[in-house]
Motif scaffolding. Structure first.
Motif, PDB file in Angstrom:
ATOM      1  N   GLY A  15       2.430   5.536   1.692  1.00 46.75           N
ATOM      2  CA  GLY A  15       2.118   4.187   1.251  1.00 46.75           C
ATOM      3  C   GLY A  15       1.301   4.262  -0.024  1.00 46.75           C
ATOM      4  O   GLY A  15       0.994   5.349  -0.517  1.00 46.75           O
ATOM      5  N   ALA A  16       0.956   3.116  -0.568  1.00 47.93           N
ATOM      6  CA  ALA A  16       0.167   3.094  -1.795  1.00 47.93           C
ATOM      7  C   ALA A  16      -1.267   3.556  -1.541  1.00 47.93           C
ATOM      8  O   ALA A  16      -1.837   4.305  -2.322  1.00 47.93           O
ATOM      9  CB  ALA A  16       0.169   1.688  -2.400  1.00 47.93           C
ATOM     10  N   TYR A  17      -1.838   3.098  -0.426  1.00 46.08           N
ATOM     11  CA  TYR A  17      -3.200   3.463  -0.057  1.00 46.08           C
ATOM     12  C   TYR A  17      -3.272   3.650   1.450  1.00 46.08           C
ATOM     13  O   TYR A  17      -2.556   2.992   2.201  1.00 46.08           O
ATOM     14  CB  TYR A  17      -4.204   2.368  -0.441  1.00 46.08           C
ATOM     15  CG  TYR A  17      -4.314   2.137  -1.910  1.00 46.08           C
ATOM     16  CD1 TYR A  17      -5.151   2.916  -2.690  1.00 46.08           C
ATOM     17  CD2 TYR A  17      -3.584   1.121  -2.524  1.00 46.08           C
ATOM     18  CE1 TYR A  17      -5.254   2.699  -4.046  1.00 46.08           C
ATOM     19  CE2 TYR A  17      -3.686   0.899  -3.883  1.00 46.08           C
ATOM     20  CZ  TYR A  17      -4.522   1.690  -4.641  1.00 46.08           C
ATOM     21  OH  TYR A  17      -4.630   1.474  -5.982  1.00 46.08           O
ATOM     22  N   MET A  18      -4.161   4.519   1.873  1.00 47.05           N
ATOM     23  CA  MET A  18      -4.358   4.731   3.298  1.00 47.05           C
ATOM     24  C   MET A  18      -5.850   4.851   3.578  1.00 47.05           C
ATOM     25  O   MET A  18      -6.563   5.562   2.869  1.00 47.05           O
ATOM     26  CB  MET A  18      -3.651   6.002   3.761  1.00 47.05           C
ATOM     27  CG  MET A  18      -3.810   6.249   5.237  1.00 47.05           C
ATOM     28  SD  MET A  18      -2.823   7.613   5.865  1.00 47.05           S
ATOM     29  CE  MET A  18      -3.191   8.923   4.728  1.00 47.05           C
ATOM     30  N   LEU A  19      -6.311   4.142   4.598  1.00 48.90           N
ATOM     31  CA  LEU A  19      -7.695   4.238   5.064  1.00 48.90           C
ATOM     32  C   LEU A  19      -7.679   4.754   6.494  1.00 48.90           C
ATOM     33  O   LEU A  19      -6.939   4.230   7.333  1.00 48.90           O
ATOM     34  CB  LEU A  19      -8.378   2.873   5.043  1.00 48.90           C
ATOM     35  CG  LEU A  19      -8.556   2.191   3.699  1.00 48.90           C
ATOM     36  CD1 LEU A  19      -9.105   0.779   3.899  1.00 48.90           C
ATOM     37  CD2 LEU A  19      -9.499   2.992   2.822  1.00 48.90           C
ATOM     38  N   THR A  31     -16.715  -0.691   4.320  1.00 49.41           N
ATOM     39  CA  THR A  31     -17.086  -1.364   3.071  1.00 49.41           C
ATOM     40  C   THR A  31     -16.152  -1.002   1.918  1.00 49.41           C
ATOM     41  O   THR A  31     -15.896  -1.836   1.060  1.00 49.41           O
ATOM     42  CB  THR A  31     -18.533  -1.024   2.681  1.00 49.41           C
ATOM     43  OG1 THR A  31     -18.676   0.385   2.602  1.00 49.41           O
ATOM     44  CG2 THR A  31     -19.508  -1.576   3.695  1.00 49.41           C
ATOM     45  N   ASN A  32     -15.619   0.199   1.885  1.00 51.07           N
ATOM     46  CA  ASN A  32     -14.742   0.596   0.771  1.00 51.07           C
ATOM     47  C   ASN A  32     -13.348  -0.014   0.876  1.00 51.07           C
ATOM     48  O   ASN A  32     -12.565   0.079  -0.063  1.00 51.07           O
ATOM     49  CB  ASN A  32     -14.645   2.108   0.663  1.00 51.07           C
ATOM     50  CG  ASN A  32     -13.994   2.743   1.872  1.00 51.07           C
ATOM     51  OD1 ASN A  32     -13.872   2.134   2.936  1.00 51.07           O
ATOM     52  ND2 ASN A  32     -13.576   3.980   1.733  1.00 51.07           N
ATOM     53  N   SER A  33     -13.010  -0.663   1.971  1.00 45.97           N
ATOM     54  CA  SER A  33     -11.673  -1.232   2.129  1.00 45.97           C
ATOM     55  C   SER A  33     -11.425  -2.387   1.168  1.00 45.97           C
ATOM     56  O   SER A  33     -10.284  -2.638   0.781  1.00 45.97           O
ATOM     57  CB  SER A  33     -11.442  -1.679   3.565  1.00 45.97           C
ATOM     58  OG  SER A  33     -12.335  -2.710   3.912  1.00 45.97           O
ATOM     59  N   SER A  34     -12.462  -3.095   0.743  1.00 44.81           N
ATOM     60  CA  SER A  34     -12.261  -4.219  -0.174  1.00 44.81           C
ATOM     61  C   SER A  34     -11.703  -3.756  -1.514  1.00 44.81           C
ATOM     62  O   SER A  34     -10.965  -4.486  -2.164  1.00 44.81           O
ATOM     63  CB  SER A  34     -13.559  -4.985  -0.379  1.00 44.81           C
ATOM     64  OG  SER A  34     -14.534  -4.162  -0.982  1.00 44.81           O
ATOM     65  N   GLN A  35     -12.007  -2.538  -1.937  1.00 50.46           N
ATOM     66  CA  GLN A  35     -11.468  -2.005  -3.188  1.00 50.46           C
ATOM     67  C   GLN A  35      -9.956  -1.870  -3.118  1.00 50.46           C
ATOM     68  O   GLN A  35      -9.263  -2.036  -4.112  1.00 50.46           O
ATOM     69  CB  GLN A  35     -12.098  -0.652  -3.506  1.00 50.46           C
ATOM     70  CG  GLN A  35     -13.579  -0.718  -3.737  1.00 50.46           C
ATOM     71  CD  GLN A  35     -14.206   0.670  -3.808  1.00 50.46           C
ATOM     72  OE1 GLN A  35     -13.545   1.668  -3.583  1.00 50.46           O
ATOM     73  NE2 GLN A  35     -15.488   0.728  -4.105  1.00 50.46           N
ATOM     74  N   VAL A  36      -9.426  -1.575  -1.960  1.00 49.26           N
ATOM     75  CA  VAL A  36      -7.988  -1.427  -1.770  1.00 49.26           C
ATOM     76  C   VAL A  36      -7.326  -2.785  -1.592  1.00 49.26           C
ATOM     77  O   VAL A  36      -6.291  -3.074  -2.185  1.00 49.26           O
ATOM     78  CB  VAL A  36      -7.690  -0.525  -0.556  1.00 49.26           C
ATOM     79  CG1 VAL A  36      -6.209  -0.512  -0.237  1.00 49.26           C
ATOM     80  CG2 VAL A  36      -8.200   0.881  -0.803  1.00 49.26           C
TER      81      VAL A  36
END
Length: 69
Positions: A15-19, A31-36
């Motif tokens: 995918g484009a991003y993965m958390l 907290t870093n999820s908002s950047q994605v």
């Protein structure tokens, strides 16, 4: 991830991003999820969760992976 007691899975989704994270409250995003999430061009996401007890989390934790496309 829980089987390996690690956030580093052996077969990561594409995918484009993965958390990936562990939490006692999976409904609360890191907290870093908002950047994605604010990235333009992302149209959908997939979530996977499981609850497991491991040596690092003997009382149990939710193991969460979010993939954004």
């Amino acid at each position: 991830m829980a089987d390996g007691d690690s956030l580093n899975g052996s077969d990561p989704p594409t995918g484009a991003y993965m958390l990936r994270y562990t939490s006692m409250h999976p409904e609360t995003l890191p907290t870093n999820s908002s950047q994605v999430i604010v990235q333009r061009g992302l149209r959908t996401c997939t979530a996977g969760t499981s609850y497991a007890r491991t040596p690092k989390y003997p009382n149990g934790a939710y193991w969460v992976v979010l993939v954004f496309y």
